[in-house]
Design a protein around this motif. Structure first.
Motif, PDB file in Angstrom:
ATOM      1  N   LEU A 163       0.842  -1.188   0.000  1.00 47.58           N
ATOM      2  CA  LEU A 163       0.000   0.000   0.000  1.00 47.58           C
ATOM      3  C   LEU A 163       0.880   1.241   0.000  1.00 47.58           C
ATOM      4  O   LEU A 163       1.643   1.473   0.933  1.00 47.58           O
ATOM      5  N   ARG A 164       0.792   2.036  -1.070  1.00 49.09           N
ATOM      6  CA  ARG A 164       1.515   3.303  -1.139  1.00 49.09           C
ATOM      7  C   ARG A 164       0.710   4.388  -0.444  1.00 49.09           C
ATOM      8  O   ARG A 164      -0.480   4.563  -0.715  1.00 49.09           O
ATOM      9  N   GLN A 165       1.368   5.095   0.464  1.00 51.65           N
ATOM     10  CA  GLN A 165       0.730   6.215   1.145  1.00 51.65           C
ATOM     11  C   GLN A 165       1.503   7.470   0.763  1.00 51.65           C
ATOM     12  O   GLN A 165       2.639   7.656   1.206  1.00 51.65           O
ATOM     13  N   GLU A 166       0.887   8.309  -0.060  1.00 52.46           N
ATOM     14  CA  GLU A 166       1.586   9.456  -0.624  1.00 52.46           C
ATOM     15  C   GLU A 166       0.953  10.751  -0.147  1.00 52.46           C
ATOM     16  O   GLU A 166      -0.273  10.914  -0.231  1.00 52.46           O
ATOM     17  N   PRO A 167       1.754  11.686   0.351  1.00 54.97           N
ATOM     18  CA  PRO A 167       1.202  12.986   0.743  1.00 54.97           C
ATOM     19  C   PRO A 167       0.878  13.823  -0.489  1.00 54.97           C
ATOM     20  O   PRO A 167       1.694  13.940  -1.406  1.00 54.97           O
ATOM     21  N   ARG A 168      -0.320  14.421  -0.500  1.00 54.11           N
ATOM     22  CA  ARG A 168      -0.757  15.219  -1.636  1.00 54.11           C
ATOM     23  C   ARG A 168      -1.264  16.575  -1.160  1.00 54.11           C
ATOM     24  O   ARG A 168      -1.690  16.747  -0.008  1.00 54.11           O
ATOM     25  N   LEU A 169      -1.208  17.555  -2.048  1.00 59.67           N
ATOM     26  CA  LEU A 169      -1.780  18.871  -1.826  1.00 59.67           C
ATOM     27  C   LEU A 169      -2.754  19.119  -2.963  1.00 59.67           C
ATOM     28  O   LEU A 169      -2.353  19.222  -4.123  1.00 59.67           O
ATOM     29  N   ALA A 170      -4.045  19.188  -2.631  1.00 59.33           N
ATOM     30  CA  ALA A 170      -5.079  19.318  -3.657  1.00 59.33           C
ATOM     31  C   ALA A 170      -5.911  20.554  -3.382  1.00 59.33           C
ATOM     32  O   ALA A 170      -6.029  21.022  -2.244  1.00 59.33           O
ATOM     33  N   GLY A 171      -6.527  21.100  -4.477  1.00 54.17           N
ATOM     34  CA  GLY A 171      -7.348  22.293  -4.346  1.00 54.17           C
ATOM     35  C   GLY A 171      -8.551  22.246  -5.242  1.00 54.17           C
ATOM     36  O   GLY A 171      -8.607  21.474  -6.219  1.00 54.17           O
ATOM     37  N   LEU A 172      -9.553  23.071  -4.914  1.00 59.13           N
ATOM     38  CA  LEU A 172     -10.789  23.177  -5.700  1.00 59.13           C
ATOM     39  C   LEU A 172     -11.162  24.647  -5.802  1.00 59.13           C
ATOM     40  O   LEU A 172     -11.055  25.392  -4.806  1.00 59.13           O
ATOM     41  N   MET A 173     -11.627  25.064  -7.006  1.00 56.59           N
ATOM     42  CA  MET A 173     -12.040  26.444  -7.238  1.00 56.59           C
ATOM     43  C   MET A 173     -13.336  26.426  -8.035  1.00 56.59           C
ATOM     44  O   MET A 173     -13.449  25.710  -9.039  1.00 56.59           O
ATOM     45  N   THR A 174     -14.303  27.226  -7.610  1.00 56.71           N
ATOM     46  CA  THR A 174     -15.570  27.339  -8.337  1.00 56.71           C
ATOM     47  C   THR A 174     -16.186  28.690  -8.024  1.00 56.71           C
ATOM     48  O   THR A 174     -15.942  29.274  -6.961  1.00 56.71           O
ATOM     49  N   GLY A 175     -16.986  29.186  -8.986  1.00 59.46           N
ATOM     50  CA  GLY A 175     -17.648  30.479  -8.791  1.00 59.46           C
ATOM     51  C   GLY A 175     -16.938  31.591  -9.518  1.00 59.46           C
ATOM     52  O   GLY A 175     -16.324  31.389 -10.578  1.00 59.46           O
ATOM     53  N   ARG A 176     -16.998  32.801  -8.962  1.00 56.43           N
ATOM     54  CA  ARG A 176     -16.442  33.987  -9.604  1.00 56.43           C
ATOM     55  C   ARG A 176     -14.943  34.114  -9.334  1.00 56.43           C
ATOM     56  O   ARG A 176     -14.459  33.718  -8.260  1.00 56.43           O
ATOM     57  N   ALA A 177     -14.239  34.685 -10.297  1.00 54.67           N
ATOM     58  CA  ALA A 177     -12.798  34.890 -10.136  1.00 54.67           C
ATOM     59  C   ALA A 177     -12.513  36.004  -9.146  1.00 54.67           C
ATOM     60  O   ALA A 177     -11.518  35.955  -8.408  1.00 54.67           O
ATOM     61  N   VAL A 178     -13.378  37.046  -9.129  1.00 52.97           N
ATOM     62  CA  VAL A 178     -13.251  38.150  -8.171  1.00 52.97           C
ATOM     63  C   VAL A 178     -14.624  38.386  -7.564  1.00 52.97           C
ATOM     64  O   VAL A 178     -15.645  38.030  -8.149  1.00 52.97           O
ATOM     65  N   PRO A 179     -14.684  38.993  -6.376  1.00 53.75           N
ATOM     66  CA  PRO A 179     -15.991  39.240  -5.760  1.00 53.75           C
ATOM     67  C   PRO A 179     -16.863  40.145  -6.615  1.00 53.75           C
ATOM     68  O   PRO A 179     -16.396  40.925  -7.449  1.00 53.75           O
ATOM     69  N   GLU A 180     -18.158  40.042  -6.412  1.00 55.61           N
ATOM     70  CA  GLU A 180     -19.131  40.860  -7.128  1.00 55.61           C
ATOM     71  C   GLU A 180     -18.860  42.335  -6.867  1.00 55.61           C
ATOM     72  O   GLU A 180     -18.572  42.737  -5.731  1.00 55.61           O
ATOM     73  N   HIS A 181     -18.951  43.170  -7.929  1.00 54.18           N
ATOM     74  CA  HIS A 181     -18.633  44.592  -7.820  1.00 54.18           C
ATOM     75  C   HIS A 181     -19.567  45.395  -8.709  1.00 54.18           C
ATOM     76  O   HIS A 181     -19.981  44.926  -9.773  1.00 54.18           O
ATOM     77  N   TRP A 182     -19.840  46.623  -8.278  1.00 53.09           N
ATOM     78  CA  TRP A 182     -20.801  47.453  -9.009  1.00 53.09           C
ATOM     79  C   TRP A 182     -20.267  47.967 -10.337  1.00 53.09           C
ATOM     80  O   TRP A 182     -21.025  48.381 -11.209  1.00 53.09           O
ATOM     81  N   GLU A 183     -18.930  47.928 -10.541  1.00 57.14           N
ATOM     82  CA  GLU A 183     -18.363  48.509 -11.751  1.00 57.14           C
ATOM     83  C   GLU A 183     -18.608  47.661 -12.981  1.00 57.14           C
ATOM     84  O   GLU A 183     -18.599  48.162 -14.097  1.00 57.14           O
ATOM     85  N   GLY A 184     -18.792  46.385 -12.816  1.00 53.56           N
ATOM     86  CA  GLY A 184     -18.984  45.543 -13.986  1.00 53.56           C
ATOM     87  C   GLY A 184     -19.322  44.126 -13.588  1.00 53.56           C
ATOM     88  O   GLY A 184     -19.301  43.754 -12.404  1.00 53.56           O
ATOM     89  N   GLU A 185     -19.599  43.309 -14.576  1.00 49.84           N
ATOM     90  CA  GLU A 185     -19.980  41.917 -14.331  1.00 49.84           C
ATOM     91  C   GLU A 185     -18.743  41.113 -13.948  1.00 49.84           C
ATOM     92  O   GLU A 185     -17.688  41.244 -14.577  1.00 49.84           O
TER      93      GLU A 185
END
Length: 787
Positions: free
Chosen positions: A581-603
């Motif tokens: 049994l191989r036990q390997e340390p990993r670093l994983a990430g997840l991203m979803t939604g908007r790239a920047v927070p909602e702002h009144w200047e534009g979409e």
């Protein structure tokens, strides 16, 4: 443990002041709590002999005594003590003496009779809290002698706090052995002679739990005078040790316990049968303890001493009232035994007790002391109380003085741990002074047999600790440790975590167990390790990766209207293979939604593949090899937005968009994932200096037309492989498809940054680099310049 220096002198010569001796003991691990005088300050008190006792002519309770006190004439002293008698030797405070409490003795008249001093009790001298009469001194003391000198009252008592592993120092002989080793002086231990039995009376001993009581000895003594007076020297030593004298028989058992460290107990032989049983307590049994004020309920967890009918004592803790010796006792059964520490651990506290015996047995008493303590106590009882003794009856076998297993001690190990090389003679002297048997082995090695009294000496490091203690910690060299790696363990991981957190990520910790069907959806090519006894049906296999936990967490949050998520996790993945049994340390990430927070200047822009790959680039800045992304399919990722992450040519992870089928299964929108080998990215590279050029850089842009299927990363890798010394950086700044290009073609715009350290570049330098780049790309990818 209270240590009388006067008592200690019986075993070895002490030239040090009490303060110096206390400091030496403290430095050796026997911490000094206090130094106390054996008696409070007083002066002018002598040894007096009462010559005559006459009734007071005007007071029924007073007596007029003639006392010999070293003067030319006897002193006339009026005394009210009920125990004064002609021939008595007692303390006398002469005129001018000062007793504790600043009480001065003056000439006085009591009911018309002159008194030239005072006969003293132990309480009046500060030697006892209460007293029924005058202190009865030994008859062989010389009248007129200074009392402090005659009784050794200028002694000092060291109150030492012992650690639980030093039970061997719970007796004066153990303390003396320790001082002998520390001070490098001979120990006058003396042999304890056996008492010749004069009676044929004996008891039968039955031990039903040999593990709890490996050795039990008993002896019958008859013809004892329970009213005999305990000798002053013994009662004084008991007092200085913090034990109140009670009666001669009890005082002898307490004295031997303090002297050797072995508890004993005396039963009234007329109150117990001819059989002594060491057994477990029975349910419902009770035992009234000494003094008759406390009755305890026994259980099978209690080890008891009993006769054929009833319990007599809590073994190793306290005797019972039914068999206690008193003023009428003439026959005793003297008990001396070894009880295993585990058998008694916690039993005294269970019954709300703490006795001197339980304190010693719970920490461990040397089993070889049983016959010595029995003979020592027998001799003292016969000499003080008279009578005769029968033979010793012993159940069990007295072990050898040394423990069987040898401990190998190496000179190299001593030097490594202590930082100093001790001479062989010093090593052997210290260990032998501690009662170890030392045999020379190979050069620089010894075979050491520890004494049974030292339960704490089990391995080589224990012996080295003893060498350091006795040699003196203050004599070891003071050396600073050599510096080690400047980067502490996991500092790279800590930096990555902090960086991800600053960029809006939240760390999650998910279970290592996942559902088998979920595992198959993300990693269909891996047969996960199944659990033999899963805690739930959806936690039946070990995870082959971290993405299922992240996606499940994202689904839970988006169902609660938390749509903009950035999550990461550091943990192990479990992959079965041919080697196990191989036990390997990993670093994983997840991203979803908007790239920047909602702002009144534009979409607000939605996250895309390049946002995820940008996070991967940030995490991989410390790689030892160049970072590359190569388009490649992964079963859990979108076919058109999936890339293998490479460090040079070594694969270290994946980045891409979650496969639409899995996104629909978890009711998610566009989700981007990355997964990296933590061993490759979780480290801080040691910063290295890179010089700056004093000469300006030059940029040349190239637009190259290549086939649509040619990855831009392959072009960049090909340029890097040229290893051109003037080329500092290559930037991909535009991708074009459309008018002017044939179907199936794209245009990639590259910016070449050139610079030298020793001169300013000219046009021929730039032309040489651009020509080499164009030639490399034409030959490798059939690339052409776009005009």
């Amino acid at each position: 443990m209270r240590i009388s220096i006067e008592w200690l002198q019986d075993w070895l010569q002490i030239d040090e002041t009490p303060q110096d001796l206390g400091h030496r003991l403290t430095m050796a691990g026997l911490e000094l709590d206090a130094i106390e005088p054996a008696a409070p300050a007083f002066h002018g008190v002598r040894v007096g002999r009462v010559l005559t006792v006459e009734p007071h002519p005007d007071a029924d309770r007073l007596r007029v005594c003639q006392v010999e006190a070293g003067e030319n004439e006897p002193l006339n002293i009026v005394c009210g003590a009920p125990n004064v008698y002609a021939g008595m030797v007692a303390p006398v405070a002469v005129v001018g003496a000062e007793l504790p409490g600043e009480f001065r003795i003056k000439r006085s008249k009591l009911r018309g009779v002159a008194s030239e001093g005072m006969l003293c009790s132990a309480r009046e001298l500060g030697l006892a809290e209460d007293a029924e009469g005058l202190l009865d001194l030994p008859a062989d003391l010389e009248p007129g002698a200074d009392l402090r000198t005659a009784m050794g009252l200028d002694d000092h008592v060291l109150d030492v706090d012992l650690t639980p592993n030093r039970a061997d120092c719970l007796g004066m002989r153990g303390i003396a052995r320790e001082c002998s080793a520390l001070l490098d002086r001979p120990l006058h231990a003396g042999d304890i002679a056996a008492v010749t039995p004069e009676l044929d009376r004996r008891v039968q001993v039955q031990v039903e739990d040999e593990q709890a009581c490996p050795v039990y000895s008993a002896r019958v003594l008859e013809g004892l005078d329970a009213g005999a007076t305990t000798p002053l020297w013994m009662s004084e030593r008991l007092r200085r040790a913090g034990v109140r004298p009670i009666s001669a028989i009890v005082d002898v058992t307490n004295y031997v316990m303090l002297e050797l460290g072995q508890p004993l107990h005396a039963f009234d032989a007329d109150r117990c049968g001819d059989t002594i049983r060491v057994r477990r307590g029975g349910e419902g049994e009770t035992l009234t303890l000494l003094g008759g004020e406390q009755t305890v309920k026994l259980s099978p967890a209690d080890l008891v001493i009993a006769d054929a009918e009833q319990p007599l004592a809590l073994a190793g803790i306290m005797g019972g009232a039914s068999s206690a010796v008193d003023a009428e006792t003439t026959r005793v059964v003297l008990e001396c035994a070894h009880f295993a520490p585990r058998a008694l651990a916690g039993r005294a506290r269970e019954h709300g007790l703490h006795t001197d015996a339980s304190h010693r047995f719970e920490r461990g008493v040397d089993p070889t002391l049983v016959p010595q303590a029995m003979e020592r106590a027998s001799a003292l009882l016969v000499s003080i109380c008279g009578g005769a003794c029968g033979p010793v009856v012993t159940a069990g076998e007295i072990p050898s003085v040394q423990r069987e297993g040898a401990i190998t001690l190496r000179a190299t190990r001593i030097q490594r741990l202590l930082g100093v090389a001790l001479e062989a003679g010093v090593v052997e002297r210290i260990l032998r002074a501690l009662d170890c048997v030392v045999e020379s082995g190979d050069e620089g090695e010894w075979r050491v047999f520890a004494p049974r009294a030292r339960f704490d000496l089990e391995r080589e490091e224990d012996l080295i600790e003893e060498l350091a203690r006795v040699h003196g910690y203050d004599r070891l060299p003071r050396t600073l440790p050599r510096p080690v790696a400047p980067v502490p363990p996991d500092s790279g991981l800590k930096a990555l975590r902090e960086g991800l957190t600053r960029r809006g990520f939240h760390e999650v910790i998910s279970f290592s167990f996942i559902d088998r069907e979920v595992s198959r959806g993300f990693y269909p090519e891996v047969e996960p390790l199944a659990l033999a006894n899963p805690i739930a049906s959806d936690m039946s296999v070990m995870r082959p990766g971290l993405w299922p936990g992240l996606v499940t967490t994202a689904a839970w949050n988006t169902a609660r209207q938390q749509n903009d998520l950035r999550l990461f996790e550091h943990g192990l993945r479990f992959v079965p293979d041919a080697s196990g049994l191989r036990q390997e340390p990993r670093l994983a990430g997840l991203m979803t939604g908007r790239a920047v927070p909602e702002h009144w200047e534009g979409e607000a822009r939605e996250l895309d593949f390049f946002d995820a790959s940008g996070e991967v680039e940030m995490l991989c800045t410390g790689l030892d090899a160049p970072l590359r992304l190569r388009a490649e399919r992964h079963p859990a990722l979108h076919d058109g937005q999936s890339a293998r992450v490479l460090a040079g040519e070594d694969p270290i992870g994946w980045v891409g968009r979650l496969h639409p089928a899995l996104a629909e299964r978890f009711d998610l929108g566009a989700v981007f994932l990355f997964d990296l080998d933590a061993r490759a990215v979780c480290h801080d590279p040691v910063p290295q200096f890179r010089p700056l050029s004093a000469y300006p850089s030059i940029r040349r842009d190239l637009a190259l037309v290549v086939a649509e299927e040619v990855p831009a990363g392959d072009l960049l890798a090909a340029i890097e492989a040229l290893d051109l010394p003037l080329l500092r950086e290559v930037r991909l700044f535009d991708v074009y498809r459309g008018k002017g290009l044939n179907p199936g073609e794209k245009s990639l715009a590259l910016g070449l940054i050139l610079q030298a350290f020793e001169r300013t570049l000219d046009e021929s330098d730039v032309a040489g680099v651009t020509d080499a780049v164009v030639a490399q790309l034409e030959s490798r990818f059939n690339a052409t310049l776009r005009h």
